[in-house]
Design a protein around this motif. Structure first.
Motif, PDB file in Angstrom:
ATOM      1  N   LEU A 238     -73.023  13.011 105.817  1.00 49.84           N
ATOM      2  CA  LEU A 238     -73.957  12.154 106.455  1.00 49.84           C
ATOM      3  C   LEU A 238     -73.212  10.859 107.267  1.00 49.84           C
ATOM      4  CD1 LEU A 238     -76.896  12.109 107.187  1.00 49.84           C
ATOM      5  CD2 LEU A 238     -77.239  10.864 105.065  1.00 49.84           C
ATOM      6  N   SER A 239     -72.270  10.471 106.518  1.00 48.09           N
ATOM      7  CA  SER A 239     -71.333   9.288 107.269  1.00 48.09           C
ATOM      8  C   SER A 239     -70.822   9.780 108.318  1.00 48.09           C
ATOM      9  CB  SER A 239     -70.359   8.733 106.048  1.00 48.09           C
ATOM     10  OG  SER A 239     -69.566   9.717 105.494  1.00 48.09           O
ATOM     11  N   GLU A 240     -70.213  11.053 108.311  1.00 47.64           N
ATOM     12  CA  GLU A 240     -69.439  11.689 109.531  1.00 47.64           C
ATOM     13  C   GLU A 240     -70.619  11.919 110.589  1.00 47.64           C
ATOM     14  OE1 GLU A 240     -67.312  15.106 108.149  1.00 47.64           O
ATOM     15  OE2 GLU A 240     -65.660  13.907 106.974  1.00 47.64           O
ATOM     16  N   MET A 241     -71.625  12.627 110.347  1.00 43.81           N
ATOM     17  CA  MET A 241     -72.790  12.655 111.275  1.00 43.81           C
ATOM     18  C   MET A 241     -73.066  11.775 111.943  1.00 43.81           C
ATOM     19  SD  MET A 241     -75.239  15.310 109.243  1.00 43.81           S
ATOM     20  CE  MET A 241     -74.672  16.981 108.787  1.00 43.81           C
ATOM     21  N   LEU A 242     -73.294  10.470 111.068  1.00 46.56           N
ATOM     22  CA  LEU A 242     -73.900   9.327 111.720  1.00 46.56           C
ATOM     23  C   LEU A 242     -72.655   8.404 112.261  1.00 46.56           C
ATOM     24  CD1 LEU A 242     -76.503   8.539 109.158  1.00 46.56           C
ATOM     25  CD2 LEU A 242     -76.768   9.170 111.363  1.00 46.56           C
ATOM     26  N   ASP A 243     -71.703   8.677 112.154  1.00 44.52           N
ATOM     27  CA  ASP A 243     -70.212   7.815 112.383  1.00 44.52           C
ATOM     28  C   ASP A 243     -70.515   6.543 111.882  1.00 44.52           C
ATOM     29  OD1 ASP A 243     -67.879   7.365 113.490  1.00 44.52           O
ATOM     30  OD2 ASP A 243     -68.707   6.767 115.345  1.00 44.52           O
ATOM     31  N   VAL A 244     -70.657   6.301 110.527  1.00 46.15           N
ATOM     32  CA  VAL A 244     -70.755   5.077 110.034  1.00 46.15           C
ATOM     33  C   VAL A 244     -69.910   5.249 108.600  1.00 46.15           C
ATOM     34  CG1 VAL A 244     -73.114   4.681 110.703  1.00 46.15           C
ATOM     35  CG2 VAL A 244     -72.729   5.804 108.479  1.00 46.15           C
TER      36      VAL A 244
END
Length: 283
Positions: free
Chosen positions: A75-81
């Protein structure tokens, strides 16, 4: 050469008794605005943007109750956060009752199946912060439950009746085994099933939230000397099946009034004990 006229001084207001000028309306306005009661608006924090992104998926129907969110790394990679911002967002959504965290190999963040989480926290905060008393909350449940029973008599389907009957049968078995805490949780679940039978999600959320908050008081109090819960609920189910609205409301009201008295008496004893312990404690 014409005589140059002097420029009039700015008007500051009327003269006071000692000859000084009283402040004008403009002066008052200036003094009020000088306090700067508003703070500058700042850009939104990353975790709020993450929360909105997940909420948008819920609104669009891409995420549904019971769905598992991707892993923290995914999820952090998908949202770039960053993972830190993501954890803060998930924690905020958990507090709001939108997601729930489950442990184990199949654990993670799941979309909650009920909208009662945020309502539960509101009721719990109202009680913990002293905005309402336990007596007030129990009285409110009595009123809400009356409306729920009336709606259940009109709308409950055969599947709803079967779920209520199964809940009572499981409560009986847990009682026989002496598993009181599990039995209490199962008995509290009956209220949620009853509210669900009305087909009104708001009613379900309110009653589930109330039951969740009151549950801890039920666990502390223990069962009354002559616990009528099984007999009362078997009778209630038959009355709902027969669409006997008046009888069903009387059965539920009679049961809740006795339960409320038991809970309030137990809470009074507990509070008196706490007060005595504080009085004996060294300064």
């Amino acid at each position: 050469m014409p005589q140059q006229r002097s420029r009039p001084e700015p008007r500051t207001g009327r003269k006071t008794a000692d000859g000084t000028s009283a402040p004008s309306a403009g002066d008052h306005r200036d003094s009020r605005s000088a306090g700067k009661p508003f703070r500058p608006i700042k850009t939104r924090r990353i975790f709020e943007e993450i929360c909105d992104a997940i909420r948008d998926k819920l609104v669009s129907g891409e995420l549904k109750a019971g769905d598992r969110l991707p892993s923290e790394r995914e999820l952090s990679e998908m949202l770039d956060v960053s993972r830190t911002a993501l954890r803060e967002a998930i924690r905020s959504l958990e507090i709001a009752g939108i997601v729930e965290m489950r442990k184990g190999s199949r654990g993670g963040a799941f979309i909650t199946r009920s909208g009662a989480g945020q309502v539960t926290r509101t009721f719990r905060d109202m009680l913990d912060f002293g905005h309402v008393s336990l007596a007030t909350l129990l009285e409110a449940r009595l009123m809400v439950m009356d409306a729920v029973v009336r709606a259940a008599c009109e709308r409950a389907k055969l599947a709803d009746i079967e779920r209520l009957s199964r809940n009572v049968a499981e409560t009986v078995e847990l009682t026989r085994q002496g598993r009181y805490e599990e039995r209490t949780l199962k008995a509290v679940e009956f209220s949620t099933l009853l509210a669900n039978s009305t087909g009104n999600q708001v009613m379900s959320a309110i009653l589930e939230a109330m039951a969740s908050v009151i549950r801890r008081f039920v666990l502390i109090a223990g069962p009354p000397a002559h616990d009528p819960v099984i007999a009362s609920r078997l009778r209630l189910i038959e009355q709902i099946k027969a669409k006997d609205t008046k009888g069903a409301c009387e059965t539920m009201r009679s049961y809740l009034i006795k339960l409320n008295e038991h809970l309030l008496n137990t809470e009074k004893v507990r509070l008196r004990g706490d007060a005595r312990r504080r009085a004996r404690a060294p300064a």
